[in-house]
Motif scaffolding. Structure first.
Motif, PDB file in Angstrom:
ATOM      1  N   UNK A  57       0.829  -1.215   0.000  1.00 52.26           N
ATOM      2  CA  UNK A  57       0.000   0.000   0.000  1.00 52.26           C
ATOM      3  C   UNK A  57       0.858   1.257   0.000  1.00 52.26           C
ATOM      4  N   UNK A  58       2.153   1.118   0.245  1.00 51.91           N
ATOM      5  CA  UNK A  58       3.018   2.283   0.483  1.00 51.91           C
ATOM      6  C   UNK A  58       3.508   2.904  -0.830  1.00 51.91           C
ATOM      7  N   UNK A  59       3.113   4.132  -1.086  1.00 47.71           N
ATOM      8  CA  UNK A  59       3.431   4.762  -2.365  1.00 47.71           C
ATOM      9  C   UNK A  59       4.926   5.001  -2.530  1.00 47.71           C
ATOM     10  N   UNK A  70     -15.226   6.426  -9.908  1.00 45.90           N
ATOM     11  CA  UNK A  70     -13.839   6.908 -10.010  1.00 45.90           C
ATOM     12  C   UNK A  70     -12.878   5.805 -10.421  1.00 45.90           C
ATOM     13  N   UNK A 103     -19.772   6.222  -5.797  1.00 51.44           N
ATOM     14  CA  UNK A 103     -18.663   7.176  -5.984  1.00 51.44           C
ATOM     15  C   UNK A 103     -17.368   6.433  -6.303  1.00 51.44           C
ATOM     16  N   UNK A 156      -9.495  11.135  -4.809  1.00 54.18           N
ATOM     17  CA  UNK A 156      -9.917  11.162  -6.204  1.00 54.18           C
ATOM     18  C   UNK A 156     -11.424  10.895  -6.327  1.00 54.18           C
ATOM     19  N   UNK A 157     -11.864   9.829  -5.684  1.00 55.72           N
ATOM     20  CA  UNK A 157     -13.280   9.450  -5.779  1.00 55.72           C
ATOM     21  C   UNK A 157     -14.175  10.472  -5.083  1.00 55.72           C
ATOM     22  N   UNK A 158     -13.733  10.996  -3.956  1.00 55.17           N
ATOM     23  CA  UNK A 158     -14.553  11.970  -3.224  1.00 55.17           C
ATOM     24  C   UNK A 158     -14.650  13.284  -3.994  1.00 55.17           C
ATOM     25  N   UNK A 200      -6.627   7.533  -3.625  1.00 54.82           N
ATOM     26  CA  UNK A 200      -7.773   7.108  -4.451  1.00 54.82           C
ATOM     27  C   UNK A 200      -9.085   7.564  -3.815  1.00 54.82           C
ATOM     28  N   UNK A 201      -9.120   7.635  -2.472  1.00 56.29           N
ATOM     29  CA  UNK A 201     -10.320   8.172  -1.817  1.00 56.29           C
ATOM     30  C   UNK A 201     -10.494   9.655  -2.138  1.00 56.29           C
ATOM     31  N   UNK A 248     -14.732  13.481  -7.195  1.00 57.57           N
ATOM     32  CA  UNK A 248     -15.700  13.242  -8.276  1.00 57.57           C
ATOM     33  C   UNK A 248     -17.133  13.208  -7.752  1.00 57.57           C
ATOM     34  N   UNK A 268      -0.479   5.544   2.346  1.00 59.38           N
ATOM     35  CA  UNK A 268      -1.111   4.405   1.694  1.00 59.38           C
ATOM     36  C   UNK A 268      -1.880   4.870   0.467  1.00 59.38           C
ATOM     37  N   UNK A 269      -1.759   4.076  -0.583  1.00 61.34           N
ATOM     38  CA  UNK A 269      -2.378   4.449  -1.858  1.00 61.34           C
ATOM     39  C   UNK A 269      -3.858   4.785  -1.713  1.00 61.34           C
ATOM     40  N   UNK A 270      -4.568   4.061  -0.831  1.00 62.80           N
ATOM     41  CA  UNK A 270      -6.020   4.262  -0.783  1.00 62.80           C
ATOM     42  C   UNK A 270      -6.406   5.663  -0.341  1.00 62.80           C
ATOM     43  N   UNK A 271      -5.505   6.358   0.346  1.00 63.36           N
ATOM     44  CA  UNK A 271      -5.853   7.725   0.728  1.00 63.36           C
ATOM     45  C   UNK A 271      -5.997   8.616  -0.508  1.00 63.36           C
ATOM     46  N   UNK A 283      -1.116  -0.971  -4.188  1.00 61.89           N
ATOM     47  CA  UNK A 283      -2.533  -1.334  -4.224  1.00 61.89           C
ATOM     48  C   UNK A 283      -3.291  -0.550  -3.161  1.00 61.89           C
ATOM     49  N   UNK A 284      -4.619  -0.603  -3.229  1.00 63.38           N
ATOM     50  CA  UNK A 284      -5.445   0.045  -2.231  1.00 63.38           C
ATOM     51  C   UNK A 284      -6.546   0.846  -2.887  1.00 63.38           C
ATOM     52  N   UNK A 285      -7.738   0.833  -2.282  1.00 61.51           N
ATOM     53  CA  UNK A 285      -8.855   1.555  -2.896  1.00 61.51           C
ATOM     54  C   UNK A 285      -9.553   2.505  -1.923  1.00 61.51           C
ATOM     55  N   UNK A 286     -10.052   1.969  -0.791  1.00 62.51           N
ATOM     56  CA  UNK A 286     -10.809   2.843   0.107  1.00 62.51           C
ATOM     57  C   UNK A 286     -10.867   2.258   1.510  1.00 62.51           C
ATOM     58  N   UNK A 327     -14.294   6.369   3.957  1.00 61.69           N
ATOM     59  CA  UNK A 327     -14.897   6.776   2.685  1.00 61.69           C
ATOM     60  C   UNK A 327     -16.394   6.458   2.683  1.00 61.69           C
ATOM     61  N   UNK A 346      -2.350   6.699 -10.501  1.00 66.61           N
ATOM     62  CA  UNK A 346      -2.941   6.531  -9.173  1.00 66.61           C
ATOM     63  C   UNK A 346      -4.191   7.394  -9.044  1.00 66.61           C
ATOM     64  N   UNK A 389      -7.808  13.273   5.244  1.00 68.81           N
ATOM     65  CA  UNK A 389      -7.648  11.823   5.068  1.00 68.81           C
ATOM     66  C   UNK A 389      -6.237  11.466   4.598  1.00 68.81           C
TER      67      UNK A 389
END
Lengths: 434, 434
Positions: free
Chosen positions: A179-181, A216, A212, B16-18, B13-14, B20, B8-11, A192-195, A199, B74, B118
């Motif tokens: 998960x670490x960028x 995205x 949402x 991004x989605x938020x 992407x959240x 939108x 973490x990547x999900x932050x 990897x990682x989504x939400x 969220x 990302x 976040x």
């Protein structure tokens, strides 16, 4: 930022005193090894070597460091001048990154003057101890998962820079992603990682949140389904994303039971290709227990970045030989009970029978310049890492990290099957000094 | 080096989605808290706050980070623009660094838009989890040592940068010094250290080594006496340095027995002011057992930098409230069993009776802008750390670190005596939600 002050004060005071006593330039050999494997483990995995080689090249005392050392009277003016010119010009051999190790394995061998080699003690151990602790734990998780992909997601349970090292060490040990960028950027590890739950809670409803996220990230995304009610969320997820939904993530609860129920539910909804990933406080034991469940991948956090109960590999950096005034090498070792060390340089080989490891043989030589005549009786374990101060570029960067990952797979494949038992025990092969 | 990708990547992407879905700018409150204290501890110590405030100010997405995020897809282009302009402009409150904490204590409260708050999740937790784990373990060692000075010397058993954080956290918890030079330079912590076994082994005899060290560092130095034979080395040390020898260090063996024997020997040699320091795999239990022995100071390595069995404090970063479209605050919490969280902002106070803590009272408010009317019924625990994006400078740098160390002493002094029992138990005071 230089790595030169990531050092225990006594290393510089030793340089200072050795310079005054005329012993600073005695050629010396230091070895890094662990007296035991932690927690009754069967084997360890070497990691951090590539990071160490990179930081070694940045080990320079700049003006700011020298000024601070002067103000604090850590060493005298002549030693400050010596530090200002410091460049490691010696040689380093070591186990390849990703290699298996056992008690006593000389995973790093540093040869240089006493002064140039002793100042690398803290940096070498800081990197190898942590990275190897993580890789050794991660390797057990990888074998427990038996082919199912593992994602490292423990950055929040490690220091901010240690998290990058942890992601790398886990990848070396066979994890698939992190998960670490920063680990992605620096070491080329897939991220990897989504939400997160936040969220879902940000939105007025779980449906708003799922819509949402899918808008995205597309229907191939992973939706987190345990914020409120898992069954309702799985229904909703497939309704929102359609049967091509990439995956659902479960982060709490009775995981084996829940995974089975969710699999049935997904299949009944026509989402037969939607995967299930679980991520709740997993360690190697929990992964082993989940192998019977229809889980497609795991996310591991705390346990991998903290070495699953062993957050350091306990390695030490010991002087094993140095020349005397006559120019001859002298093997040295301290005599303290319980911390006994074996003097003399070791030339390690892994003995194999039919491709399976049978012992770790350390050939001890009083003359470290003479390659051991017996070193061909198995797979030689030392490779040159640094020659006359220049690091072998193959072991650096993302390419070196990928190479280490490949080597770990090869080295682990040589181990007897007992190596993969998770229960406490002895090292799977003995270490023999010859 | 920016801290922005220590995330973490999900932050992202959240975000991004938020963005939108139109929810990214909803004002939000995140709280950092631990669900429990590890290992049956009686209390925890908050540490890392000063480090976090410094890294928060460096949390910027530069060209290199943005380029990598773009290449790896990302987030989308509009979100990249948002990240390029990112500056945290919100507010942060928190427990003062050095404060005592209990399960549920909101040790950090971050208020801002969802998107700006976040993205700080990983960085905040990485720092607070590790530093608080170290400080919580270190504080037990400090009380066990009951006034005898403690030196932190565990850099080699932590990651290279984590070691600097560990030295700082141990100092906040009451340690006196560290072996880590960078911790001395960055945080103003006194540094210590003289020589390792390798220095003795480098020389042709222990006498040569002791003479070299005394010549360089003076008779007030600390001589390491367990390389060969402790009794012979103590005799030699006093002969070489004279009765004004500063100290002898014992790093192995039966420490209580050895310390008593060495004390008698030193006294018989007239070295009555020479101190004894011991440094062999100590933890809070070993320190407690050594209190009856004539030891003057302790050096602690592995156990303090690994949190003595709890290398992370297990804190989480949870959304507890956010506004809706109508502009009103909504308390939020996930419902997952075992990971239940309590929605709504908490205003914590420590209830005291006769100056002794009796409970941790968390006043939960649905409107986080309204200060709790009841918050004056005890010692309020939150202080402003960041206001409109600007950190309070009192908490930064060496001065902030020293302030945290002072505060820890004051906060610990309020605890009931049961807090200092080393055996496993419950938190020494209950956490009460009101």
């Amino acid at each position: 930022m230089t790595s030169a002050l990531l050092t225990d004060r006594y290393e510089l005071t030793m340089v200072d005193a050795a310079r005054k006593s005329g012993t600073a330039d005695r050629r010396s050999i230091f070895e890094v090894f662990a007296r035991h494997l932690p927690n009754g483990r069967r084997y360890g995995i070497v990691a951090g070597t590539g990071r160490l080689l990179e930081q070694l090249s940045e080990f320079r005392f700049g003006d700011a460091e020298l000024a601070w050392l002067r103000e604090n009277e850590v060493v005298d003016a002549a030693t400050l001048d010596w530090l200002a010119d410091y460049r490691f010009k010696g040689n380093v051999w070591g186990y390849r990154e990703g290699e298996v190790y056992f008690p006593g394995s000389p995973i790093l061998v540093v040869e240089g003057t006493f002064a140039e080699a002793v100042v690398l003690e803290t940096l070498s151990l800081s990197i190898l101890n942590y990275d190897s602790a993580v890789a050794s734990a991660a390797s057990r998780m990888v074998t427990a998962a038996d082919g199912r992909p593992l994602a490292e997601m423990g950055s929040r349970r490690a220091t901010e820079r240690g998290a990058v090292a942890a992601a790398r060490a886990a990848f070396v040990a066979g994890f698939s992603s992190t998960s670490n960028l920063e680990a992605g950027r620096t070491w080329g590890i897939p991220t990897m990682g989504t939400a997160a739950h936040s969220f879902t809670l940000l939105h007025d409803s779980e449906e708003d949140a799922f819509r949402a996220q899918v808008a995205a990230l597309g229907p191939g995304t992973t939706l987190l389904v345990d914020t409120y009610d898992v069954t309702a969320a799985v229904d909703l997820a497939v309704r929102v994303a359609g049967p091509s939904l990439g995956a659902v993530r479960i982060d709490s609860g009775d995981l084996p039971g829940q995974a089975s129920a969710v699999r049935k539910q997904l299949d009944a909804l026509g989402a037969k290709s939607t995967k299930i990933t679980v991520t709740s406080d997993l360690d190697e034991y929990a992964i082993a227990a989940l192998q019977v469940a229809p889980v497609d991948s795991y996310g591991v956090g705390t346990s991998v970045v903290t070495g699953s109960g062993a957050p350091t590999a306990g390695m030490v950096y010991k002087l094993v030989a140095r020349v005397g005034d006559d120019g001859d090498w002298v093997s040295v070792a301290k005599k303290s009970a319980a911390k006994l060390s074996v003097g003399g340089r070791k030339f390690p080989v892994r003995s194999l029978r039919g491709g399976v490891a049978t012992s770790e043989v350390l050939h001890v030589e009083d003359d470290p310049d003479a390659p051991s005549a017996r070193a061909d009786a198995g797979r030689p374990l030392l490779v040159p890492l640094v020659t006359d101060g220049i690091a072998d570029p193959r072991y650096l960067g993302a390419a070196g990290t990928a190479l280490a990952r490949e080597h770990r797979a090869v080295a682990v494949a040589e181990l007897p099957v007992d190596a993969f038992r998770l229960a406490r025990g002895e090292p799977v092969i003995p270490t023999v000094y010859e």
